[in-house]
Design a protein around this motif. Structure first.
Motif, PDB file in Angstrom:
ATOM      1  N   ILE A  71       5.047 -18.181 -38.801  1.00  0.00           N
ATOM      2  CA  ILE A  71       3.758 -17.722 -37.487  1.00  0.00           C
ATOM      3  C   ILE A  71       4.815 -16.731 -36.554  1.00  0.00           C
ATOM      4  O   ILE A  71       5.574 -17.202 -36.003  1.00  0.00           O
ATOM      5  CB  ILE A  71       3.460 -17.884 -36.893  1.00  0.00           C
ATOM      6  CG1 ILE A  71       2.473 -18.815 -38.181  1.00  0.00           C
ATOM      7  CG2 ILE A  71       2.167 -17.357 -35.999  1.00  0.00           C
ATOM      8  CD1 ILE A  71       1.193 -20.548 -36.913  1.00  0.00           C
ATOM      9  N   ILE A 103       2.765 -15.739 -41.933  1.00  0.00           N
ATOM     10  CA  ILE A 103       1.803 -14.894 -40.673  1.00  0.00           C
ATOM     11  C   ILE A 103       2.063 -14.049 -39.420  1.00  0.00           C
ATOM     12  O   ILE A 103       3.188 -14.652 -38.612  1.00  0.00           O
ATOM     13  CB  ILE A 103       0.694 -15.961 -40.046  1.00  0.00           C
ATOM     14  CG1 ILE A 103      -0.117 -17.218 -41.233  1.00  0.00           C
ATOM     15  CG2 ILE A 103       0.425 -15.362 -38.900  1.00  0.00           C
ATOM     16  CD1 ILE A 103      -1.087 -17.925 -40.894  1.00  0.00           C
ATOM     17  N   ILE A 114      -4.724 -20.444 -39.782  1.00  0.00           N
ATOM     18  CA  ILE A 114      -3.732 -21.580 -39.946  1.00  0.00           C
ATOM     19  C   ILE A 114      -4.156 -22.805 -40.567  1.00  0.00           C
ATOM     20  O   ILE A 114      -3.628 -23.573 -40.757  1.00  0.00           O
ATOM     21  CB  ILE A 114      -3.788 -21.862 -38.753  1.00  0.00           C
ATOM     22  CG1 ILE A 114      -2.649 -20.946 -38.071  1.00  0.00           C
ATOM     23  CG2 ILE A 114      -2.912 -22.451 -37.947  1.00  0.00           C
ATOM     24  CD1 ILE A 114      -2.520 -19.931 -36.513  1.00  0.00           C
ATOM     25  N   ALA A 128       3.463 -16.292 -29.869  1.00  0.00           N
ATOM     26  CA  ALA A 128       3.387 -16.905 -31.235  1.00  0.00           C
ATOM     27  C   ALA A 128       3.000 -18.499 -30.939  1.00  0.00           C
ATOM     28  O   ALA A 128       1.782 -18.894 -32.255  1.00  0.00           O
ATOM     29  CB  ALA A 128       3.979 -16.518 -32.369  1.00  0.00           C
TER      30      ALA A 128
END
Length: 367
Positions: free
Chosen positions: A7, A41, A99, A118
């Motif tokens: 991420i 992501i 997520i 993040a």
């Protein structure tokens, strides 16, 4: 089958001029080489996502991108006001839901947060993982408490935000399995600020861009009295740095000697920076290959007044063989025992240093 959920708060890519995105791509590529499956992501500005062709090519089948606009960031901050602004700007309920879906569907060996902001999703992640089975890694590009503390002299607002960021970072880092930092300086800073044990802190120094190692500095190519500022010019700290340097130092250099030149090389210079262009100052904007400027500039300059983390621009100019004059912030995290790095925070000293360096320098790295 080993799995990683990566991420990132910016687009990992080699196609964007800022150093952080290149470091992020390097970290992501290493995971891809070591693990069988990587979900990615990315929560980043639209421009970053659009130009990140390498990210899309290499990870498109397992890539989820969420473009950000200024308006979207403002809405995120309002919706998640409990978190400091830097973190809240990346928190989106749609991303949170994605997520959760991934964590329900898969068991990951590693959850990696690239950039500390993040990790605003860390509390959600913890609800769905077994901490004994899944490692949590936060790759820290800047210690945000330090960055905001340097701004706090300007406004009481920054004082309040520094306190919030400190508490938030302390909580995040205490819940991570590993913390990656770019320098020993940041490792020591995290240890002293948050009392984090050294066993959790892993130093991963950044590597210079590949072009740096192709630079061939020859005496006949080097322009005497030429200076290079190499930076992503859309970053406010870089714009402030060069405007301040020109006003407080370069103008004085020109009054003494009109042969001095300044090359400002980097993407997206502002109107204020573009207005500096003239006979003695060249503003290039984005260049595909900056090698020519690294080969002909006599001295590199890094006149930064704010920011945090390792300055890759300083490392790259030193690695290419340029002597570099920098402020203490511009030299932060840089270890160069066999390179020529001169550090001063006084632009009056800079005037003397640059004049002397140009008159007496034996150019490092010349072949």
């Amino acid at each position: 089958m080993s799995k990683v959920l990566f991420i990132s708060a910016h687009a990992p890519t080699t196609q964007y001029p800022q150093a952080g995105q290149k470091i992020a791509f390097m970290n992501l590529a290493k995971y891809a080489a070591l693990h069988e499956f990587v979900d990615v992501i990315v929560i980043a500005n639209t421009t970053e996502i659009v130009v990140a062709k390498d990210l899309q090519t290499d990870f498109g089948n397992s890539l989820y991108t969420y473009p950000l606009t200024k308006f979207k960031k403002a809405i995120n901050c309002l919706n998640y006001y409990q978190a400091p602004l830097k973190f809240a700007s990346r928190f989106d309920r749609v991303i949170s839901k994605k997520i959760q879906e991934l964590l329900i569907a898969k068991t990951y060996d590693v959850i990696h947060f690239e950039y500390s902001h993040a990790a605003v999703y860390l509390d959600i992640v913890k609800k769905y993982i077994d901490s004994k089975q899944t490692k949590i890694v936060i790759s820290i590009h800047d210690v945000l408490t330090q960055v905001w503390l340097r701004q706090s002299v300007k406004s009481s607002f920054f004082d309040l935000e520094v306190a919030r960021i400190f508490r938030y970072e302390q909580k995040l880092y205490s819940n991570a399995s590993e913390l990656w930092v770019l320098s020993k300086k940041d490792r020591d800073l995290l240890n002293s600020l948050f009392s984090i044990g050294s066993e959790k802190l892993i130093v991963k120094p950044p590597k210079a861009s590949s072009f740096v190692y192709q630079v061939k500095r020859r005496a006949e190519k080097i322009e005497k009295k030429s200076l290079l500022f190499w930076a992503a010019m859309e970053r406010p700290e870089n714009e402030q740095a060069i405007l301040n340097f020109v006003d407080k130092c370069f103008k004085k250099l020109l009054q003494q000697d009109r042969d001095f030149k300044l090359y400002i090389v980097g993407s997206n210079p502002s109107k204020k920076v573009l207005a500096l262009a003239g006979k003695q100052i060249t503003v290039t904007g984005f260049v595909e290959d900056p090698t020519i400027f690294f080969e002909k500039a006599e001295i590199g300059i890094v006149p930064l007044l704010k920011g945090g983390g390792v300055k890759l621009k300083t490392l790259e100019m030193l690695e290419a063989g340029l002597p570099v004059v920098a402020t203490s912030i511009g030299a932060e995290g840089v270890v160069s025992p066999d390179k020529k790095l001169i550090v001063s925070d006084s632009f009056e000293n800079w005037f003397e240093l640059l004049t002397k360096e140009s008159q007496n320098s034996v150019v490092a790295g010349v072949v």
